[in-house]
Write a protein that holds these residues in place. Structure first.
Motif, PDB file in Angstrom:
ATOM      1  N   LYS A  64     -42.997  11.601  46.271  1.00 59.76           N
ATOM      2  CA  LYS A  64     -42.202  10.464  45.820  1.00 59.76           C
ATOM      3  C   LYS A  64     -43.013   9.166  45.781  1.00 59.76           C
ATOM      4  O   LYS A  64     -42.448   8.075  45.836  1.00 59.76           O
ATOM      5  N   VAL A 213     -30.508   3.431  52.061  1.00 61.93           N
ATOM      6  CA  VAL A 213     -30.912   4.257  50.922  1.00 61.93           C
ATOM      7  C   VAL A 213     -32.415   4.465  50.957  1.00 61.93           C
ATOM      8  O   VAL A 213     -33.194   3.508  51.055  1.00 61.93           O
ATOM      9  N   ILE A 215     -35.512   6.986  49.028  1.00 65.03           N
ATOM     10  CA  ILE A 215     -35.794   7.949  47.970  1.00 65.03           C
ATOM     11  C   ILE A 215     -36.605   9.149  48.452  1.00 65.03           C
ATOM     12  O   ILE A 215     -36.538  10.237  47.875  1.00 65.03           O
ATOM     13  N   ARG A 236     -24.429  13.302  51.847  1.00 62.34           N
ATOM     14  CA  ARG A 236     -24.651  14.005  50.590  1.00 62.34           C
ATOM     15  C   ARG A 236     -24.410  13.049  49.429  1.00 62.34           C
ATOM     16  O   ARG A 236     -23.742  12.019  49.595  1.00 62.34           O
ATOM     17  N   PRO A 237     -24.939  13.358  48.237  1.00 58.47           N
ATOM     18  CA  PRO A 237     -24.676  12.491  47.075  1.00 58.47           C
ATOM     19  C   PRO A 237     -23.190  12.303  46.804  1.00 58.47           C
ATOM     20  O   PRO A 237     -22.769  11.273  46.264  1.00 58.47           O
ATOM     21  N   TYR A 264     -28.449   7.676  52.818  1.00 56.85           N
ATOM     22  CA  TYR A 264     -28.465   8.395  51.545  1.00 56.85           C
ATOM     23  C   TYR A 264     -29.900   8.649  51.102  1.00 56.85           C
ATOM     24  O   TYR A 264     -30.712   7.723  51.060  1.00 56.85           O
ATOM     25  N   GLU A 265     -30.184   9.903  50.780  1.00 52.85           N
ATOM     26  CA  GLU A 265     -31.485  10.248  50.218  1.00 52.85           C
ATOM     27  C   GLU A 265     -31.348  10.251  48.696  1.00 52.85           C
ATOM     28  O   GLU A 265     -30.915  11.234  48.092  1.00 52.85           O
ATOM     29  N   CYS A 266     -31.687   9.113  48.083  1.00 50.68           N
ATOM     30  CA  CYS A 266     -31.551   9.007  46.630  1.00 50.68           C
ATOM     31  C   CYS A 266     -32.291   7.776  46.133  1.00 50.68           C
ATOM     32  O   CYS A 266     -32.773   6.961  46.931  1.00 50.68           O
ATOM     33  N   ASP A 267     -32.379   7.660  44.822  1.00 52.97           N
ATOM     34  CA  ASP A 267     -33.015   6.507  44.197  1.00 52.97           C
ATOM     35  C   ASP A 267     -32.079   5.304  44.301  1.00 52.97           C
ATOM     36  O   ASP A 267     -30.896   5.394  43.974  1.00 52.97           O
ATOM     37  N   ASN A 270     -30.165   4.260  41.073  1.00 56.92           N
ATOM     38  CA  ASN A 270     -29.000   5.096  40.775  1.00 56.92           C
ATOM     39  C   ASN A 270     -27.868   4.813  41.756  1.00 56.92           C
ATOM     40  O   ASN A 270     -26.688   4.783  41.376  1.00 56.92           O
ATOM     41  N   PHE A 271     -28.231   4.608  43.012  1.00 58.71           N
ATOM     42  CA  PHE A 271     -27.210   4.376  44.027  1.00 58.71           C
ATOM     43  C   PHE A 271     -26.411   3.114  43.734  1.00 58.71           C
ATOM     44  O   PHE A 271     -25.175   3.127  43.765  1.00 58.71           O
ATOM     45  N   ASN A 274     -24.009   3.352  40.799  1.00 56.73           N
ATOM     46  CA  ASN A 274     -22.837   4.202  40.992  1.00 56.73           C
ATOM     47  C   ASN A 274     -21.965   3.761  42.168  1.00 56.73           C
ATOM     48  O   ASN A 274     -20.893   4.333  42.395  1.00 56.73           O
TER      49      ASN A 274
END
Length: 439
Positions: A64, A213, A215, A236-237, A264-267, A270-271, A274
């Motif tokens: 990443k 958050v 990534i 989870r997402p 949260y494991e995410c970009d 995007n987070f 949304n």
């Protein structure tokens, strides 16, 4: 006249001396802060091969953009072993409250304390935390780590937390209501690292509901497995927790805190696009393995800042960004002169946040004013950028009228309203007293 001058000098000396002694007494009664710079040789260490005992406890390659992700452990000088008994009693008491039926299995043993440093590519020290290692006496193999939530090591972390909380409180947000647990405070942390800031906020402010958050799954794993961050916080997402219920030991360590933490494991882009949460306070500390702040986080025409703008509370929403200010560039737009002493790169980031989150020069109106400034962090090449949507800033009507009058004069003369002010580290006192206006 001479006697009057001597009397004035004696009075001034007496006042100064009494203030000094008062400050000194207060200082002597302050609890010891292990995140203070005097402990930097411990919590930053040197190389893992140095004689100070540092050793690598986790190491893996990231896909990443963070290169080699590692956690290096260093010995801690505090607390003394004589103080461990008190912690063992606290663990026993907490266990008995949560598992009263297992009272015979409630004895714990503290194994020690360590500093643990998250590194990217063996060079960049991304974050530093202090952990406690302990186990049940009946099961010596059941070792668990607990990050010490009261310790904010590295000065820029203190700067971000202090200036963020002070600014949002100065914009009439009921911070004391959040501290007492009577009012929720929604916080977003972009860039998780070891989790020191979200854990500090959730543990110290009972009303804080903190979303973090990150990534990189390796960073998430490192913070939980090697740096003692609560495992129950993983999400989870879909918004559901990864663990349907916390382990008993997690309840012992974190009950009352980990329920208000969501990792949260995410970009982040995007987070935030949304998300449906309206945030009171947002912290951004998102450097990659090359120590670069990704452009998507400060592109004035990109989707991230526009989405972030829509997720900030309109009356007091505050954003704090950690920036490296060690760039040595010249701003060509200023005819080759140094750009405010912090480099062209930092100035552009600041301008982007001001323009998108604060106001735009052509549409600015005094009733829609906000706050934007930077704070230089001592001993480090870091700057805390603050942009706030607040209007009142806790100022009285006379100061507000004076502020608005200054802005009207500036705008009527087509002068550029400078968005960034370089302020001393004690900026919180300036904000509390209303010395920072709207620039």
């Amino acid at each position: 006249m001479m006697m009057m001058l001597q009397t004035a000098r004696r009075r001034t000396y007496k006042i100064w001396n009494s203030r000094y002694l008062s400050s000194r007494i207060q200082y002597l009664h302050l609890p010891q802060d292990e995140g203070d710079w005097s402990y930097s040789s411990e919590w930053w260490g040197t190389d893992s091969s140095s004689p100070d005992g540092g050793h690598t406890v986790l190491r893996s390659n990231s896909d990443k953009g963070n290169g080699v992700v590692s956690v290096v452990a260093y010995p801690s000088s505090r607390p003394d072993a004589v103080e461990w008994t008190g912690v063992e009693k606290w663990l026993q008491q907490r266990f008995q409250e949560i598992q009263p039926q297992d009272e015979d299995d409630a004895d714990f043993k503290v194994l020690g304390y360590q500093w643990r440093v998250l590194r990217f590519n063996d060079i960049t020290r991304q974050s530093a935390v202090k952990i406690m290692a302990a186990c049940k006496k009946s099961d010596p193999g059941s070792v668990f780590f607990m990050q010490q939530p009261h310790i904010l090591a590295v000065p820029y972390m203190k700067s971000m937390a202090t200036v963020g909380l002070t600014t949002v409180a100065s914009c009439n947000f009921d911070l004391m209501g959040a501290v007492s647990g009577r009012k929720p405070m929604h916080v977003l942390c972009i860039g998780h690292g070891g989790g020191t800031l979200p854990l500090f906020l959730a543990s110290k402010i009972p009303g804080a509901i903190v979303h973090s958050v990150e990534i990189d799954p390796l960073v998430v794993s490192a913070s939980i497995q090697a740096m003692g961050f609560p495992a129950f916080s993983m999400m989870r997402p879909s918004g559901e927790r990864v663990l349907p219920r916390p382990e008993v030991i997690d309840e012992v360590l974190w009950k009352g805190t980990h329920e208000r933490l969501s990792l949260y494991e995410c970009d982040a882009e995007n987070f935030i696009q949304n998300s449906t949460t309206l945030y009171d306070l947002v912290f951004i500390d998102a450097y990659d393995g090359d120590d670069i702040f990704p452009r998507k986080f400060w592109d004035p025409n990109g989707p991230f800042l526009e989405a972030l703008k829509n997720r900030l509370h309109p009356q007091h929403g505050t954003v704090v960004v950690n920036l490296h200010s060690d760039a040595d560039f010249f701003d060509q737009e200023r005819n080759g002169s140094p750009s405010s002493g912090v480099g062209k790169y930092v100035s552009k980031v600041c301008r982007a946040y001001k323009d998108v989150l604060g106001w735009n020069g052509s549409s600015f109106h005094v009733n829609d004013s906000g706050l934007g400034f930077i704070v230089s962090v001592p001993w480090l090449c870091n700057t805390s950028l603050v942009v706030c949507r607040g209007r009142g800033l806790g100022l009285d009507n006379d100061v507000k009228r004076s502020r608005d009058s200054v802005l009207e004069r500036l705008l009527s003369k087509s002068c550029e309203v400078e968005s960034i002010l370089s302020l001393p580290y004690c900026c919180l006192e300036y904000i509390k007293r209303g010395f920072i206006l709207v620039y």
